[in-house]
Design an enzyme around this catalytic site. Structure first.
Site, PDB file in Angstrom:
ATOM      1  N   LYS A  61       0.842  -1.206   0.000  1.00 55.81           N
ATOM      2  CA  LYS A  61       0.000   0.000   0.000  1.00 55.81           C
ATOM      3  C   LYS A  61       0.875   1.252   0.000  1.00 55.81           C
ATOM      4  CE  LYS A  61      -3.996   1.910   2.510  1.00 55.81           C
ATOM      5  NZ  LYS A  61      -4.901   1.719   3.643  1.00 55.81           N
ATOM      6  N   SER A 136      -9.715   1.677   2.700  1.00 55.20           N
ATOM      7  CA  SER A 136      -8.857   2.461   1.826  1.00 55.20           C
ATOM      8  C   SER A 136      -7.806   1.624   1.100  1.00 55.20           C
ATOM      9  CB  SER A 136      -8.154   3.549   2.638  1.00 55.20           C
ATOM     10  OG  SER A 136      -7.284   2.968   3.598  1.00 55.20           O
ATOM     11  N   SER A 159      -9.964  -0.547   6.840  1.00 55.01           N
ATOM     12  CA  SER A 159      -9.363  -0.318   5.522  1.00 55.01           C
ATOM     13  C   SER A 159      -8.722  -1.541   4.885  1.00 55.01           C
ATOM     14  CB  SER A 159      -8.323   0.801   5.607  1.00 55.01           C
ATOM     15  OG  SER A 159      -8.956   2.025   5.797  1.00 55.01           O
TER      16      SER A 159
END
Lengths: 472, 88
Positions: A61, A136, A159
């Protein structure tokens, strides 16, 4: 569909990785998985003796620092930021031979539940490209959905678990303090953890074993024997010695499950029935306190965000929009370079922590957080884990939910972040062609139990090798 | 909360933006946060939860102790060890 641990025994792991890379690249053009996808030639995979997964690749990420690889956090304010160091988790993955294939798309600074709040365009759901992949950690989930393997995400209020549910993959938020946050760009320190997305439970156990080693640079990692005992159990899990699920006690609340859409609730009950078939005892318990999660979470997350994100002014980090005097440039930079959702949370966070307002909201939220934690500990004394849907709905269409209305998607996921408990998403099925997941929460440093339950449900509730329809 | 509060928060946050953009969603945020009162009666007065599992209260003695705090020393591996948090 790549199983990461297959690289152990592969004659030519690099050619497996090349196929994996080509698959990612093909999908990247369609659904925008990466903010930075490294070129094949730049990665330079080589066999390194002594490193068990050498030749392997992992998506990370874009809010997890990677030395020499741009790390934007999904924000235009950091579009030119290249960290001078690796996050601890990335260092550990390097020690077992994994290289970062690219930095995955995400809601800016982790603020979003759909994957649409990225400064680099939204990721699309690979199962139906008109829908969101969840956020996210949108790109990290989409990468595992289309090509298998594992990826790193981060989880502040769901997330990792929410995009895992929307993309039909496993997603784990570990116990708070189990994985070092060194190198994870902070949004809300007291809530967030680096998490893992995977197709196969063994891959997840293996990666968790390696990244959960004690790191002295993170003072929020408890120096406890519980950690080492957990890591020993993880070895047992990834070497195929997982126990069955017989005798486990799993709690659920019908009122809580039925707050979700009917079709989603039905999938949660189907999962409970499958667990019963596997010898699990299910018990109704009162989880009404979980309804207090959303206001408590958002008050605390916004307060911490307003403090953490003050550093992005174009001076210390990132891009500066120069205009007139110094302060004018800072005001302009933050107005133009931060996204709307990020600015909203900073402004409301500043408001609720300012004199006159902190007592009205923030202090109350801290007090309720303590109560929620005590209630969750109490419930987990009676059962081994609790089960609920991961999301109250199937993945929304792109553009369907925006702003504050989006917060409702986090109904089930924020509680483990408030309390620090570990939680996992396990794929449960499909409703109208869209994935649905269930969430299980267990007690501190019992993360392996969640992976064990995922292993028990493999082939019974979900198929980890299920291919995404290439017509999307 | 009103427009004046939003303007003040924008200044505090260092964001040169139109306050109007924040006012529409502010109502929804206030509605969300107003739910806190509903749960407050359930939550007994207890030390606040801290993720390190240490009972904490908001600190009020920072200015006094900052003068007498000692330097952190590096350990043998070259990393600094943060000082232990004090129980209150």
């Amino acid at each position: 569909m790549l199983k990461l641990l297959d690289l152990f025994e592969a004659d030519d792991p690099i050619s497996l990785s090349e196929k994996y890379y080509e698959r990612l690249k093909r999908w990247e053009e369609r659904i925008n998985i990466f903010i930075t996808l490294r070129e094949w030639g730049e990665i330079q995979l080589v066999h390194e003796p002594g490193k068990p997964l050498s030749g392997g690749l992992i998506p990370v990420k874009d809010n997890i620092s990677t030395r020499g690889v741009r790390t934007t956090c999904g924000s235009r304010i950091l579009e030119n930021y290249i960290p001078p160091y690796d996050a601890y988790a990335v260092e550990r993955l390097g020690e077992i031979g994994l290289k970062v294939v690219g930095k995955t798309n995400m809601d800016e600074f982790g603020m979003g539940s759909t994957g649409e709040n990225s400064g680099y365009g939204p990721t699309r759901n690979p199962w139906n490209t008109s829908h969101v992949p969840g956020g996210s950690s949108s790109g990290s989930a989409a990468a595992v959905a289309v090509a298998g393997g594992t990826s790193l995400g981060s989880d502040t209020g769901g997330s990792v678990r929410l995009p895992a549910a929307y993309c039909y993959v496993l997603g784990l938020k570990p116990t708070y303090g189990l994985v070092s946050r060194y190198g994870l760009v902070s949004y809300a320190d007291s809530l967030e953890q680096i998490g893992i997305l995977a197709r196969y439970p063994e891959d997840m156990a293996y990666i968790l074993y390696h990244i959960s080693k004690l790191d002295k640079r993170d003072m929020t990692m408890p120096r406890t024997e519980d950690r080492e005992e957990l890591r020993e159990r993880l070895i047992n899990l990834y070497t195929g010695g997982a126990d069955g699920l017989e005798g486990l006690r799993i709690g659920y609340s019908p009122e809580l499950i039925e707050m979700a859409d009917d079709a989603v609730a039905r999938e949660a009950y189907r999962a409970l029935n499958k667990l019963v078939e596997l010898g699990v005892e299910t018990l109704e318990i009162d989880l009404g306190f979980m309804e207090a999660g959303l206001p408590t979470y958002y008050a605390i997350a916004m307060a911490e965000a307003s403090s953490n994100l003050m550093r992005y002014d174009g001076v210390l980090y990132g891009y500066m929009e120069r205009e007139g005097e110094y302060w004018s440039s800072v005001y302009r930079t933050r107005a133009l370079r931060l996204g709307e959702e990020v600015k909203r949370r900073i402004v409301y966070g500043s408001l609720i922590t300012s004199a006159g307002y902190s007592g009205r909201y923030y202090i109350k939220a801290l007090r309720i957080r303590r109560w929620i934690r005590d209630m969750m500990i109490d419930r987990l004394r009676r059962v081994d884990a609790v089960l609920m849907p991961t999301s109250p709905s199937t993945p929304p269409r792109l553009g369907e939910v925006e702003g504050v209305d989006m917060y409702a998607l986090d109904l089930y996921t924020v509680i483990p972040n408030l309390t620090g408990h570990p939680a996992i998403n396990i794929p449960a099925g499909f409703v109208g062609g869209l994935p649905v997941g269930i969430q299980l929460v267990t007690s501190y440093f019992n993360d392996d139990l969640l992976i064990r339950i995922a292993k028990g449900l493999e082939g019974v509730l979900y198929d980890p090798s299920k291919e995404v329809d290439t017509d999307g | 909360m009103d427009r004046e509060d939003v303007e003040k928060a924008l200044r505090l946050a260092g964001i040169g933006d139109d306050p109007e953009k924040y006012i529409e969603q502010l109502e929804k945020v206030e509605r969300l946060f107003s739910q806190l009162d509903k749960w407050l009666d359930e939550a007994p007065e207890r030390p606040l939860y801290h993720p390190l599992d240490i009972n904490t209260e908001p600190r009020r003695d920072e200015p006094k102790t900052s003068d007498t705090s000692t330097w952190i020393e590096g350990d043998e591996e070259g990393y600094v060890e943060a000082p232990p948090l004090r129980r209150r």
